[in-house]
Design a protein around this motif. Sequence first.
Motif, PDB file in Angstrom:
ATOM      1  N   LEU A  13     110.588  78.029 -10.479  1.00  0.00           N
ATOM      2  CA  LEU A  13     109.588  78.360 -11.500  1.00  0.00           C
ATOM      3  C   LEU A  13     110.178  78.464 -12.906  1.00  0.00           C
ATOM      4  O   LEU A  13     109.440  78.628 -13.874  1.00  0.00           O
ATOM      5  N   SER A  14     111.498  78.358 -13.017  1.00  0.00           N
ATOM      6  CA  SER A  14     112.133  78.535 -14.324  1.00  0.00           C
ATOM      7  C   SER A  14     112.026  77.308 -15.230  1.00  0.00           C
ATOM      8  O   SER A  14     112.412  77.360 -16.388  1.00  0.00           O
ATOM      9  N   HIS A  15     111.492  76.226 -14.709  1.00  0.00           N
ATOM     10  CA  HIS A  15     111.293  75.024 -15.522  1.00  0.00           C
ATOM     11  C   HIS A  15     109.842  74.975 -15.989  1.00  0.00           C
ATOM     12  O   HIS A  15     108.925  75.186 -15.191  1.00  0.00           O
ATOM     13  N   PRO A  16     109.600  74.702 -17.271  1.00  0.00           N
ATOM     14  CA  PRO A  16     108.226  74.719 -17.800  1.00  0.00           C
ATOM     15  C   PRO A  16     107.250  73.803 -17.052  1.00  0.00           C
ATOM     16  O   PRO A  16     106.103  74.192 -16.811  1.00  0.00           O
ATOM     17  N   THR A  17     107.677  72.620 -16.680  1.00  0.00           N
ATOM     18  CA  THR A  17     106.790  71.694 -15.964  1.00  0.00           C
ATOM     19  C   THR A  17     106.392  72.262 -14.613  1.00  0.00           C
ATOM     20  O   THR A  17     105.226  72.219 -14.217  1.00  0.00           O
ATOM     21  N   ARG A  18     107.368  72.808 -13.885  1.00  0.00           N
ATOM     22  CA  ARG A  18     107.073  73.356 -12.561  1.00  0.00           C
ATOM     23  C   ARG A  18     106.234  74.619 -12.655  1.00  0.00           C
ATOM     24  O   ARG A  18     105.310  74.816 -11.858  1.00  0.00           O
ATOM     25  N   LEU A  19     106.521  75.457 -13.622  1.00  0.00           N
ATOM     26  CA  LEU A  19     105.724  76.676 -13.790  1.00  0.00           C
ATOM     27  C   LEU A  19     104.273  76.318 -14.087  1.00  0.00           C
ATOM     28  O   LEU A  19     103.351  76.868 -13.473  1.00  0.00           O
ATOM     29  N   GLU A  20     104.063  75.381 -14.981  1.00  0.00           N
ATOM     30  CA  GLU A  20     102.690  74.994 -15.331  1.00  0.00           C
ATOM     31  C   GLU A  20     101.993  74.326 -14.151  1.00  0.00           C
ATOM     32  O   GLU A  20     100.816  74.572 -13.896  1.00  0.00           O
ATOM     33  N   ALA A  21     102.710  73.493 -13.405  1.00  0.00           N
ATOM     34  CA  ALA A  21     102.115  72.841 -12.228  1.00  0.00           C
ATOM     35  C   ALA A  21     101.732  73.881 -11.179  1.00  0.00           C
ATOM     36  O   ALA A  21     100.653  73.803 -10.576  1.00  0.00           O
ATOM     37  N   PHE A  22     102.597  74.865 -10.967  1.00  0.00           N
ATOM     38  CA  PHE A  22     102.289  75.905  -9.981  1.00  0.00           C
ATOM     39  C   PHE A  22     101.082  76.724 -10.431  1.00  0.00           C
ATOM     40  O   PHE A  22     100.194  77.022  -9.632  1.00  0.00           O
ATOM     41  N   ARG A  23     101.013  77.061 -11.698  1.00  0.00           N
ATOM     42  CA  ARG A  23      99.864  77.814 -12.213  1.00  0.00           C
ATOM     43  C   ARG A  23      98.580  76.986 -12.084  1.00  0.00           C
ATOM     44  O   ARG A  23      97.522  77.520 -11.776  1.00  0.00           O
ATOM     45  N   LEU A  24      98.681  75.691 -12.291  1.00  0.00           N
ATOM     46  CA  LEU A  24      97.523  74.809 -12.120  1.00  0.00           C
ATOM     47  C   LEU A  24      97.078  74.806 -10.657  1.00  0.00           C
ATOM     48  O   LEU A  24      95.881  74.882 -10.365  1.00  0.00           O
ATOM     49  N   LEU A  25      98.030  74.747  -9.750  1.00  0.00           N
ATOM     50  CA  LEU A  25      97.683  74.794  -8.326  1.00  0.00           C
ATOM     51  C   LEU A  25      97.032  76.126  -7.962  1.00  0.00           C
ATOM     52  O   LEU A  25      96.098  76.171  -7.164  1.00  0.00           O
TER      53      LEU A  25
END
Length: 110
Positions: A13-25
């Motif tokens: 989750l420390s990467h902006p792309t992954r954090l945003e993708a997880f929040r979108l999910l």
Amino acid sequence: MDSDAALAILSALSHPTRLEAFRLLLRHEPEGLATGALVEASGLSQSTFSSHLAVMAKAGLVRSAKQGRQNIQRADIAALKSLMLFLATDCCQGHPELCQPLVAELTSCC
């Protein structure tokens, strides 16, 4: 949850792309979201986003299921809940009343 699992999730989750993708999910639970929609939302190429998705899946944050011709990605709510409980369970030494409301809410939801 042990420290290694918590670190894997936090690292993912420390990467902006992954954090945003997880929040979108999370916003699309319980239906999930097609991989193509995640790629489109990220603005990245399919291959670049694939590597981010693999990191999240390896950490146990994302589950994939085939639905017809599409792969549907879903946030693993149980993993998120376990992480949050892991972080909050031993907090507030000498003052458990500070974290107890959070722990109670986490154990009653989802």
